[in-house]
Design a protein around this motif. Structure first.
Motif, short mmCIF file in Angstrom:
data_model
loop_
_atom_site.label_atom_id
_atom_site.label_comp_id
_atom_site.label_asym_id
_atom_site.label_seq_id
_atom_site.Cartn_x
_atom_site.Cartn_y
_atom_site.Cartn_z
N MET A 1 0.85 -1.17 0.00
CA MET A 1 0.00 0.00 0.00
C MET A 1 0.89 1.24 0.00
N ASN A 2 0.62 2.13 -0.91
CA ASN A 2 1.39 3.38 -0.97
C ASN A 2 0.51 4.50 -0.42
N ILE A 3 0.60 4.69 0.88
CA ILE A 3 -0.23 5.67 1.57
C ILE A 3 0.01 7.10 1.05
N PRO A 4 1.28 7.52 0.82
CA PRO A 4 1.47 8.88 0.30
C PRO A 4 0.75 9.10 -1.04
N LYS A 5 0.77 8.12 -1.93
CA LYS A 5 0.05 8.26 -3.20
C LYS A 5 -1.45 8.30 -2.98
N LEU A 6 -1.94 7.50 -2.04
CA LEU A 6 -3.37 7.53 -1.73
C LEU A 6 -3.76 8.89 -1.17
N ARG A 7 -2.96 9.41 -0.24
CA ARG A 7 -3.23 10.74 0.32
C ARG A 7 -3.25 11.80 -0.78
N ALA A 8 -2.29 11.71 -1.71
CA ALA A 8 -2.22 12.67 -2.81
C ALA A 8 -3.45 12.59 -3.70
N LYS A 9 -3.92 11.38 -3.95
CA LYS A 9 -5.11 11.20 -4.79
C LYS A 9 -6.34 11.77 -4.08
N ILE A 10 -6.44 11.57 -2.78
CA ILE A 10 -7.56 12.12 -2.02
C ILE A 10 -7.52 13.65 -2.08
N ALA A 11 -6.34 14.23 -1.90
CA ALA A 11 -6.19 15.68 -1.96
C ALA A 11 -6.53 16.20 -3.36
N GLU A 12 -6.06 15.49 -4.37
CA GLU A 12 -6.34 15.87 -5.76
C GLU A 12 -7.83 15.92 -6.05
N ARG A 13 -8.54 14.95 -5.51
CA ARG A 13 -9.99 14.88 -5.73
C ARG A 13 -10.76 15.86 -4.85
N GLY A 14 -10.11 16.35 -3.78
CA GLY A 14 -10.77 17.31 -2.91
C GLY A 14 -11.88 16.72 -2.07
N ILE A 15 -11.77 15.45 -1.76
CA ILE A 15 -12.80 14.78 -0.95
C ILE A 15 -12.32 14.71 0.49
N LYS A 16 -13.20 15.03 1.41
CA LYS A 16 -12.86 15.01 2.83
C LYS A 16 -12.84 13.57 3.34
N TYR A 17 -11.94 13.33 4.30
CA TYR A 17 -11.82 12.00 4.89
C TYR A 17 -13.14 11.54 5.51
N ASN A 18 -13.86 12.46 6.14
CA ASN A 18 -15.15 12.09 6.74
C ASN A 18 -16.13 11.60 5.67
N ASP A 19 -16.10 12.25 4.50
CA ASP A 19 -16.99 11.84 3.42
C ASP A 19 -16.59 10.48 2.86
N ILE A 20 -15.29 10.24 2.78
CA ILE A 20 -14.81 8.93 2.31
C ILE A 20 -15.24 7.85 3.29
N ALA A 21 -15.04 8.10 4.58
CA ALA A 21 -15.42 7.11 5.60
C ALA A 21 -16.91 6.80 5.52
N LYS A 22 -17.70 7.84 5.36
CA LYS A 22 -19.16 7.64 5.27
C LYS A 22 -19.52 6.76 4.08
N GLN A 23 -18.90 7.03 2.93
CA GLN A 23 -19.18 6.24 1.73
C GLN A 23 -18.68 4.80 1.86
N MET A 24 -17.64 4.60 2.69
CA MET A 24 -17.11 3.26 2.91
C MET A 24 -17.85 2.53 4.03
N ASN A 25 -18.79 3.22 4.68
CA ASN A 25 -19.53 2.66 5.82
C ASN A 25 -18.62 2.28 6.97
N ILE A 26 -17.62 3.13 7.22
CA ILE A 26 -16.75 2.96 8.38
C ILE A 26 -16.68 4.30 9.10
N THR A 27 -16.18 4.29 10.32
CA THR A 27 -16.04 5.54 11.06
C THR A 27 -14.83 6.31 10.55
N PRO A 28 -14.84 7.62 10.73
CA PRO A 28 -13.64 8.39 10.38
C PRO A 28 -12.41 7.92 11.15
#
Length: 72
Positions: A1-28
Protein backbone atom coordinates in the motif's frame (compact mmCIF):
# COMPACT_ATOMS: atom_id res chain seq x y z
CA UNK A 1 0.00 0.00 0.00
CA UNK A 2 1.39 3.38 -0.97
CA UNK A 3 -0.23 5.67 1.57
CA UNK A 4 1.47 8.88 0.30
CA UNK A 5 0.05 8.26 -3.20
CA UNK A 6 -3.37 7.53 -1.73
CA UNK A 7 -3.23 10.74 0.32
CA UNK A 8 -2.22 12.67 -2.81
CA UNK A 9 -5.11 11.20 -4.79
CA UNK A 10 -7.56 12.12 -2.02
CA UNK A 11 -6.19 15.68 -1.96
CA UNK A 12 -6.34 15.87 -5.76
CA UNK A 13 -9.99 14.88 -5.73
CA UNK A 14 -10.77 17.31 -2.91
CA UNK A 15 -12.80 14.78 -0.95
CA UNK A 16 -12.86 15.01 2.83
CA UNK A 17 -11.82 12.00 4.89
CA UNK A 18 -15.15 12.09 6.74
CA UNK A 19 -16.99 11.84 3.42
CA UNK A 20 -14.81 8.93 2.31
CA UNK A 21 -15.42 7.11 5.60
CA UNK A 22 -19.16 7.64 5.27
CA UNK A 23 -19.18 6.24 1.73
CA UNK A 24 -17.11 3.26 2.91
CA UNK A 25 -19.53 2.66 5.82
CA UNK A 26 -16.75 2.96 8.38
CA UNK A 27 -16.04 5.54 11.06
CA UNK A 28 -13.64 8.39 10.38
CA UNK A 29 -11.51 6.96 13.18
CA UNK A 30 -11.28 3.60 11.39
CA UNK A 31 -10.26 5.31 8.16
CA UNK A 32 -7.65 7.31 10.06
CA UNK A 33 -6.23 4.13 11.58
CA UNK A 34 -6.09 2.52 8.13
CA UNK A 35 -4.32 5.57 6.71
CA UNK A 36 -1.78 5.38 9.55
CA UNK A 37 -1.19 1.68 8.90
CA UNK A 38 -2.62 0.61 12.25
CA UNK A 39 -5.34 -1.40 10.49
CA UNK A 40 -4.90 -3.08 7.13
CA UNK A 41 -6.93 -2.08 4.13
CA UNK A 42 -9.02 -4.99 2.88
CA UNK A 43 -9.58 -5.78 -0.79
CA UNK A 44 -13.10 -4.43 -0.41
CA UNK A 45 -11.67 -1.17 0.93
CA UNK A 46 -9.40 -0.79 -2.11
CA UNK A 47 -12.27 -1.48 -4.49
CA UNK A 48 -14.46 1.07 -2.71
CA UNK A 49 -11.69 3.69 -2.65
CA UNK A 50 -11.15 3.23 -6.38
CA UNK A 51 -14.86 3.87 -6.91
CA UNK A 52 -14.99 6.89 -4.60
CA UNK A 53 -11.82 8.44 -6.04
CA UNK A 54 -12.58 7.47 -9.65
CA UNK A 55 -9.35 5.52 -10.04
CA UNK A 56 -9.96 3.62 -13.27
CA UNK A 57 -6.41 3.19 -14.52
CA UNK A 58 -5.09 -0.29 -13.57
CA UNK A 59 -1.51 0.98 -13.41
CA UNK A 60 -2.48 3.72 -10.98
CA UNK A 61 -4.44 1.21 -8.89
CA UNK A 62 -1.39 -1.05 -8.70
CA UNK A 63 0.88 1.86 -7.76
CA UNK A 64 -1.40 2.81 -4.89
CA UNK A 65 -2.74 -0.49 -3.59
CA UNK A 66 -0.10 -3.07 -4.52
CA UNK A 67 3.01 -1.09 -3.67
CA UNK A 68 5.27 -1.87 -0.72
CA UNK A 69 5.89 1.81 -0.04
CA UNK A 70 6.05 2.97 3.56
CA UNK A 71 3.02 4.28 5.39
CA UNK A 72 4.55 7.65 6.23
Amino acid sequence: MNIPKLRAKIAERGIKYNDIAKQMNITPQALNRKMKGQIRFLLEDAIELCRILNIDDPIERNEIFLSDSSHK
